[in-house]
Design a protein around this motif. Structure first.
Motif, PDB file in Angstrom:
ATOM      1  N   GLY A 131       0.841  -1.189   0.000  1.00  0.00           N
ATOM      2  CA  GLY A 131       0.000   0.000   0.000  1.00  0.00           C
ATOM      3  C   GLY A 131       0.872   1.233   0.000  1.00  0.00           C
ATOM      4  O   GLY A 131       2.079   1.163   0.271  1.00  0.00           O
ATOM      5  N   LEU A 132       0.268   2.375  -0.312  1.00  0.00           N
ATOM      6  CA  LEU A 132       1.020   3.619  -0.456  1.00  0.00           C
ATOM      7  C   LEU A 132       0.399   4.749   0.357  1.00  0.00           C
ATOM      8  O   LEU A 132      -0.822   4.916   0.378  1.00  0.00           O
ATOM      9  CB  LEU A 132       1.062   4.047  -1.926  1.00  0.00           C
ATOM     10  N   ILE A 133       1.248   5.536   1.013  1.00  0.00           N
ATOM     11  CA  ILE A 133       0.875   6.820   1.608  1.00  0.00           C
ATOM     12  C   ILE A 133       1.610   7.876   0.797  1.00  0.00           C
ATOM     13  O   ILE A 133       2.843   7.895   0.759  1.00  0.00           O
ATOM     14  CB  ILE A 133       1.261   6.892   3.096  1.00  0.00           C
ATOM     15  N   LEU A 134       0.849   8.746   0.121  1.00  0.00           N
ATOM     16  CA  LEU A 134       1.437   9.659  -0.850  1.00  0.00           C
ATOM     17  C   LEU A 134       1.153  11.116  -0.504  1.00  0.00           C
ATOM     18  O   LEU A 134       0.062  11.465  -0.054  1.00  0.00           O
ATOM     19  CB  LEU A 134       0.875   9.381  -2.254  1.00  0.00           C
ATOM     20  N   VAL A 135       2.152  11.964  -0.750  1.00  0.00           N
ATOM     21  CA  VAL A 135       1.976  13.420  -0.700  1.00  0.00           C
ATOM     22  C   VAL A 135       2.297  13.939  -2.103  1.00  0.00           C
ATOM     23  O   VAL A 135       3.390  14.429  -2.365  1.00  0.00           O
ATOM     24  CB  VAL A 135       2.889  14.069   0.348  1.00  0.00           C
ATOM     25  N   PRO A 136       1.355  13.803  -3.041  1.00  0.00           N
ATOM     26  CA  PRO A 136       1.634  14.170  -4.432  1.00  0.00           C
ATOM     27  C   PRO A 136       1.432  15.666  -4.684  1.00  0.00           C
ATOM     28  O   PRO A 136       0.868  16.382  -3.858  1.00  0.00           O
ATOM     29  CB  PRO A 136       0.592  13.355  -5.206  1.00  0.00           C
ATOM     30  N   THR A 137       1.861  16.108  -5.842  1.00  0.00           N
ATOM     31  CA  THR A 137       1.622  17.491  -6.272  1.00  0.00           C
ATOM     32  C   THR A 137       0.232  17.576  -6.891  1.00  0.00           C
ATOM     33  O   THR A 137      -0.040  16.942  -7.913  1.00  0.00           O
ATOM     34  CB  THR A 137       2.671  17.921  -7.302  1.00  0.00           C
ATOM     35  N   LEU A 138      -0.660  18.355  -6.265  1.00  0.00           N
ATOM     36  CA  LEU A 138      -1.999  18.552  -6.816  1.00  0.00           C
ATOM     37  C   LEU A 138      -2.292  20.022  -7.123  1.00  0.00           C
ATOM     38  O   LEU A 138      -3.311  20.334  -7.715  1.00  0.00           O
ATOM     39  CB  LEU A 138      -3.062  18.009  -5.853  1.00  0.00           C
ATOM     40  N   SER A 139      -1.404  20.910  -6.691  1.00  0.00           N
ATOM     41  CA  SER A 139      -1.593  22.340  -6.982  1.00  0.00           C
ATOM     42  C   SER A 139      -0.606  22.761  -8.060  1.00  0.00           C
ATOM     43  O   SER A 139       0.495  22.230  -8.162  1.00  0.00           O
ATOM     44  CB  SER A 139      -1.372  23.172  -5.714  1.00  0.00           C
TER      45      SER A 139
END
Length: 375
Positions: free
Chosen positions: A147-155
């Motif tokens: 599984g993954l915990i992600l802090v992606p770029t959304l802005s």
């Protein structure tokens, strides 16, 4: 490498093992590529505060594991092919923008929760460079995480919804951390754990209004994922408390180039007696400009900073909005583990934690004699 990471390791873990694990994670995350030269033992000792003997033992551990090779007279280098350790337990991949300031406490919450359940952790970072995100995610997937915990770029990207759809289509469950599609309201079906930055900004303004200030300004660091929510919370507070909003959006390079004198002059010309500043470093720079101009904090200008990373180190310790970083990491890990156990029977979790306000000297709450009645 951030020195605090090693010094904050659990007391049960030997210091050299903590450093070896930190170096191993950096190598696996691509901080040092295959064949790259590692920092010298002397440099690491100076950066971490550990003894040279402890650092040397950490390198010995990595050499024995065939992750690092020593070359006489040249230094230590990442092995040409880093061996992949086989695992017999669950593992979770974590993608962070970096491991400085905001995220060490988040990562600690994740690590503690996973470790307590016997679950492994694989870390990757992309240094706030969106073009490196997919490579980091591919690395985690290829390492076999469940599984993954992600802090992606959304802005600042063309189609945040499409980006989220891509992440949701990965072959393992995904929990977003400090990211969501907030503008979609009920249309957002991401599983996420976020700080309620609107609420944090609102509470800061309410606190300053409660101290007798008629109008509160907002000074921001622009082009960050957090700024829009802080602005929204501030604007709502201005509406609710009946004052005209005054926002100064400032780019990071301008803060570093001496914009504080101009900002301070603008605040004084507008008869502003209180301000919310995003974040701690910017508020500290504004404090220094005020001291140089003979403006007293908090008597002439009350300040609240946003983040509470360095706020207590300011010349006048800063009252600060403090997101629950450790708790956010802990809850993200708990939700992902529940998803892995229950599968589709698990309801979608969408959690927002309201930051708390840490009262220090800069707002004047600890100085009852300070009164503000200016328009």
């Amino acid at each position: 490498m951030k020195s605090g990471t090693v010094r904050d390791a659990g007391s049960r873990e030997l210091k050299f093992q903590a450093l070896a694990d930190e170096l191993r994670r950096g190598i696996l995350a691509g901080t040092w590529a295959a064949g790259a030269k590692l920092p010298t033992e002397a440099k690491l000792a100076a950066e971490t505060g550990l003894s040279l003997t402890t650092v040397r033992r950490a390198f010995d551990d990595l050499v024995q594991a065939r992750i690092v090779v020593r070359r006489q007279g040249a230094g230590s280098f990442v092995a040409g092919q880093v061996p992949v350790r086989r695992r017999s337990k669950l593992a979770v991949g974590v993608l962070l923008p970096d491991t400085q300031l905001y995220y060490p406490r988040v990562l600690q919450g994740i690590e503690e929760t996973l470790s307590a359940q016997g679950v492994g952790l694989q870390l990757s970072t992309y240094n706030y460079e969106p073009e490196r995100e997919d490579a980091g995610i591919d690395f985690l997937i290829d390492s076999g995480v469940d599984g993954l915990i992600l802090v992606p770029t959304l802005s600042g990207i063309n189609d945040p919804q499409q980006r989220v759809r891509e992440l949701a289509a990965l072959n393992v469950p995904v929990v977003l951390l400090e990211r969501s599609l907030m503008d979609l309201g009920p249309g957002d079906r991401t599983e996420h754990v976020c700080s309620d930055h609107q609420g944090g900004a609102y509470d800061a303004v309410q606190h300053l209004i409660g101290l007798g200030h008629r109008r509160v300004a907002l000074l921001t660091r622009t082009q960050t994922p957090t700024e829009p929510a802080i602005v929204a919370g501030y604007e709502r507070s201005a509406k609710d408390f009946g004052f005209a909003p005054l926002i100064f959006p400032v780019q990071k390079r301008d803060w570093e180039a001496g914009a504080t004198e101009r900002l301070l002059a603008s605040l004084r010309n507008a008869h502003i007696t209180a301000a919310l500043v995003f974040g701690d470093r910017e508020a500290t720079l504004l404090e220094a400009a005020a001291r140089r101009a003979g403006v007293s904090i908090p008597e002439d200008l009350a300040l609240v900073s946003y983040d509470d990373e360095l706020a207590d180190l300011a010349e006048v310790p800063l009252t600060a909005v403090a997101p629950a970083k450790h708790r956010i990491g802990k809850m993200a890990a708990e939700i992902l583990l529940r998803r892995l156990v229950e599968g589709d029977d698990c309801p979608i979790h969408q959690v927002r934690l309201r930051p708390r306000l840490v009262i220090r000297e800069s707002c004047g709450a600890k100085t009852p004699s300070v009164q503000h009645d200016k328009e």
